[in-house]
Design an enzyme around this catalytic site. Structure first.
Site, short mmCIF file in Angstrom:
data_model
loop_
_atom_site.label_atom_id
_atom_site.label_comp_id
_atom_site.label_asym_id
_atom_site.label_seq_id
_atom_site.Cartn_x
_atom_site.Cartn_y
_atom_site.Cartn_z
N GLY A 46 -14.96 -45.04 -44.88
CA GLY A 46 -16.02 -44.45 -44.06
C GLY A 46 -15.57 -44.51 -42.61
O GLY A 46 -14.79 -45.38 -42.25
N THR A 47 -16.08 -43.57 -41.82
CA THR A 47 -15.60 -43.55 -40.43
C THR A 47 -16.72 -43.56 -39.41
O THR A 47 -17.77 -44.05 -39.70
CB THR A 47 -14.68 -42.34 -40.21
OG1 THR A 47 -15.30 -41.24 -40.81
CG2 THR A 47 -13.33 -42.58 -40.81
N THR A 48 -16.47 -42.95 -38.31
CA THR A 48 -17.13 -43.09 -37.02
C THR A 48 -18.60 -43.54 -36.93
O THR A 48 -19.51 -42.86 -37.39
CB THR A 48 -16.97 -41.74 -36.27
OG1 THR A 48 -15.65 -41.29 -36.53
CG2 THR A 48 -17.20 -41.89 -34.80
N ALA A 221 -11.50 -37.07 -40.48
CA ALA A 221 -12.21 -37.99 -41.36
C ALA A 221 -13.66 -38.20 -40.96
O ALA A 221 -14.39 -38.94 -41.61
CB ALA A 221 -11.48 -39.34 -41.40
#
Lengths: 270, 224
Positions: A46-48, A221
Site C-alpha cells: 500500500g502506498t501514499t 503505485a
C-alpha cells in the site's frame, strides 16, 4: 476456553500484545528466508498516506491503491483507520503485516483503556506504535516494510499533533505535516508549499486532496480519484470532537473542484 | 500422621457460603435496569477510583460488589477473555453468555477447591438492538448463574433494592427515569446524590463500543 488467569510475575497488565504472545499467537518472521526481488513483487503493498495540522486539529488521508509488483491488486484498500476516538493511523508498506499491525494497535489502545479505566496519553499511543514498528524490524529486513504515520488530537494540550516513523521504530514528531509511502515525496512537497497552521478544516482537506492527486499523477503505485467506480481517497479530520471521516460525497466534490482548477488553468503538463 | 477431622460436605459448603455471604453483605448495593435507551448500571460508591462498573466489550458491561481486589481480578480476566476472542475470531463472536459461563466456572472452581471462596457477586450485562435481546447474567460466589429479566440487584442490601425495582415497567423509560428509579431503590433514608453514585450505561442505538461512564455533572442533570 477458560478465563485467562496469570500468576503475578507473568501478568501482562494492560499490554494486549503481551496477552496475545502468552497464547503464542504473535507472528514470528524470524524464520522467514531473505526475500528475493521476485518474492517481494508478490507481496501486496500500500502506498501514499499524509497528515497535516489545521486550526482545530489534524487531517489524515490516504489513497486506495494496493500493488503487487507492477500489478494493481486492490483498488479500494483502506489505509487510514481510527486508532481510537481521538487519534488516527495510516499505513504504507507491505499490506498484510501493516493491516495486522493496525488491528493490534487499535486493540492495544482499547485494551489499555478498558483495563486501566482511562486512555493512554497521545504521546503514549505514538510510543506504542513505535514499539510495534520496531517489533516488525526482522520482517522489514526481509522486505516486508511497514511505515505508518500517526495523528491525533492531544486533549491535554488542546491541539493536533502528527508523528512520522521509520522502519527501525524511530518516532519523529513533526510540527505541521507528515507523509509516508512511495508517493510521499510529491505529496509532502505539495503540503509543504501550501500549509498554514491556522487553516480551516476545509482548507486542510483541499490541501491533502491536492497532495494525493499530485502523488497519484507522478507515482504509479499511488491511486488517484476513481470516478468511474466511485472510489476516492479516505480523509478524516480529528478535533476535540474526535475522529470523523469526511463523507465520500464531500471528498468527490473536493476532487472535482480541484480537477476543475487544473482544467481552467489549461495546465496540460502539470 | 495426622488425619484431618472429618467434615461432612454439606457442612463445608454451608460454612463457605456463610463466609462469602458475610463478606458480600458488608458492601454497598448495585442496581441495573433495562430500559428503552439501553441498560443503566448504578452503584452506591463514594470512591471515584475504586470502580465497581466497567466496560468489557462493544455491547457488554461488568459490575461487581463485595471485595474489591477479587471482583477487579474478575473484571480484568473478562476483558482479556473478550478481547482475545474478538482478536482470534471477530468482534461479533464475543457474547455475554460465553463470558458468564466462563465466570461461573472460575467462581465455582474457587468455591469448591480454593482455600476460601470469593466474597463477590458479579453481573454481566449485554445490550441488544431491542429490549428483548438484553441479557443480565447474575453470577454468585459459588458459581451459580441467574438469567435476570428486566432488572438486577446485587450486594449487601440486594433484597431491599430488588423489592424497590420489581413490578415496574421500565421498557419505555429513558436513562433519566431509569436512573431515578434505581437511585430511589438504592437510597435508604436520604436520597443518594451524584457524588455518592457510580453510573455506567450501555447505549442501545450506538455502533461499536456502546459503554459510557457518566460523569458527576451528567448524573446530576439526569437526576434533576
Amino acid at each position: 476456553m477458560s478465563l485467562p488467569n496469570f500468576p503475578l510475575h507473568d501478568d501482562p497488565g494492560p499490554n494486549f500484545s503481551g496477552l496475545v504472545d502468552s497464547y503464542g499467537l504473535l507472528p514470528d518472521y524470524s524464520t522467514v528466508n531473505t526475500a528475493t526481488a521476485s518474492d517481494l513483487a508478490a507481496i501486496t503493498h500500500g502506498t501514499t498516506v499524509v497528515a497535516c495540522t489545521f486550526a482545530d486539529g489534524v487531517v489524515i488521508a490516504g489513497d486506495r491503491r494496493a500493488t503487487s509488483g507492477n500489478l494493481i491488486s486492490h483498488r479500494n484498500m483502506r489505509k487510514v483507520f481510527a486508532a481510537d476516538r481521538w487519534s488516527g493511523v495510516a499505513i504504507a508498506g507491505a499490506a498484510g503485516p501493516a493491516v495486522e499491525m493496525i488491528k493490534m494497535f487499535q486493540l492495544q489502545l482499547e485494551h489499555y483503556e478498558k483495563i486501566e479505566g482511562s486512555p493512554l496519553s497521545l504521546e503514549g499511543k505514538a510510543n506504542q506504535l513505535s514499539m510495534m514498528v520496531r517489533g516488525n524490524l526482522p520482517a522489514a529486513m526481509q522486505g516486508m516494510v511497514v511505515v505508518p504515520i500517526f495523528a491525533g488530537f492531544d486533549r491535554r494540550r488542546d491541539r493536533g499533533r502528527v508523528w512520522a516513523f521509520d522502519v527501525t521504530g524511530g518516532r519523529y514528531e513533526e510540527m505541521n505535516y507528515v507523509a509516508s509511502g512511495s508517493g510521499s515525496l510529491h505529496a509532502r512537497t505539495v503540503i509543504k508549499l501550501g500549509h498554514r497552521p491556522d487553516q480551516s478544516r476545509e482548507e486542510a482537506i483541499d490541501l491533502v486532496v491536492k497532495a494525493l492527486y499530485t502523488a497519484a499523477d507522478d507515482d504509479s503505485a499511488t491511486g488517484g480519484p476513481d470516478p468511474l467506480r466511485g472510489i476516492y481517497p479516505i480523509v478524516a479530520a480529528i478535533t476535540s470532537d474526535g475522529y470523523d471521516e469526511a463523507s465520500e460525497e464531500e471528498i468527490s466534490t473536493r476532487f472535482a473542484s480541484y480537477i476543475e482548477t487544473i482544467r481552467t488553468n489549461d495546465s496540460r503538463e502539470a | 500422621m495426622n488425619m484431618p477431622f472429618y467434615v461432612p460436605p454439606e457442612q463445608m459448603m454451608r460454612d463457605r457460603a456463610d463466609f462469602a455471604q458475610k463478606g458480600i453483605a458488608r458492601g454497598r448495593s448495585l442496581a441495573t435496569i433495562e430500559c428503552a435507551d439501553g441498560i443503566i448500571l448504578v452503584a452506591e460508591n463514594p470512591s471515584r477510583n475504586l470502580r465497581k462498573i466497567s466496560e468489557i466489550y462493544d455491547r457488554i458491561a461488568f459490575a461487581g460488589v463485595g471485595k474489591y481486589n477479587e471482583y477487579d481480578q474478575l473484571r480484568i480476566a473478562g476483558i482479556r477473555a473478550a478481547d482475545m476472542r474478538g482478536y482470534t475470531y471477530s468482534r461479533d463472536d464475543v457474547d455475554a453468555q460465553t463470558l458468564a459461563n466462563q465466570y461461573a466456572q472460575m467462581m465455582g472452581q474457587v468455591f469448591t477447591h480454593d482455600v476460601k471462596p470469593m466474597e463477590v457477586e458479579i453481573l454481566v450485562a449485554s445490550v441488544g438492538n431491542a429490549i428483548e435481546d438484553d441479557r443480565l447474567f447474575h453470577i454468585r460466589y459459588d458459581g451459580s448463574v441467574t438469567d435476570e429479566d428486566g432488572f438486577a440487584a446485587l450486594g449487601g442490601d440486594a433484597d431491599r433494592v430488588r423489592e424497590g425495582l420489581s413490578g415496574k415497567d421500565t421498557s419505555e423509560m429513558d436513562f433519566s427515569a431509569a436512573l431515578k428509579l434505581a437511585v430511589e431503590a438504592l437510597s435508604t433514608d436520604t436520597p443518594l446524590t451524584a457524588d455518592q453514585l457510580e453510573v455506567g450505561v450501555l447505549e442501545r442505538h450506538v455502533e461499536g463500543r456502546c459503554y459510557r461512564r457518566l460523569e458527576n455533572d451528567e448524573i446530576t442533570t439526569l437526576l434533576a
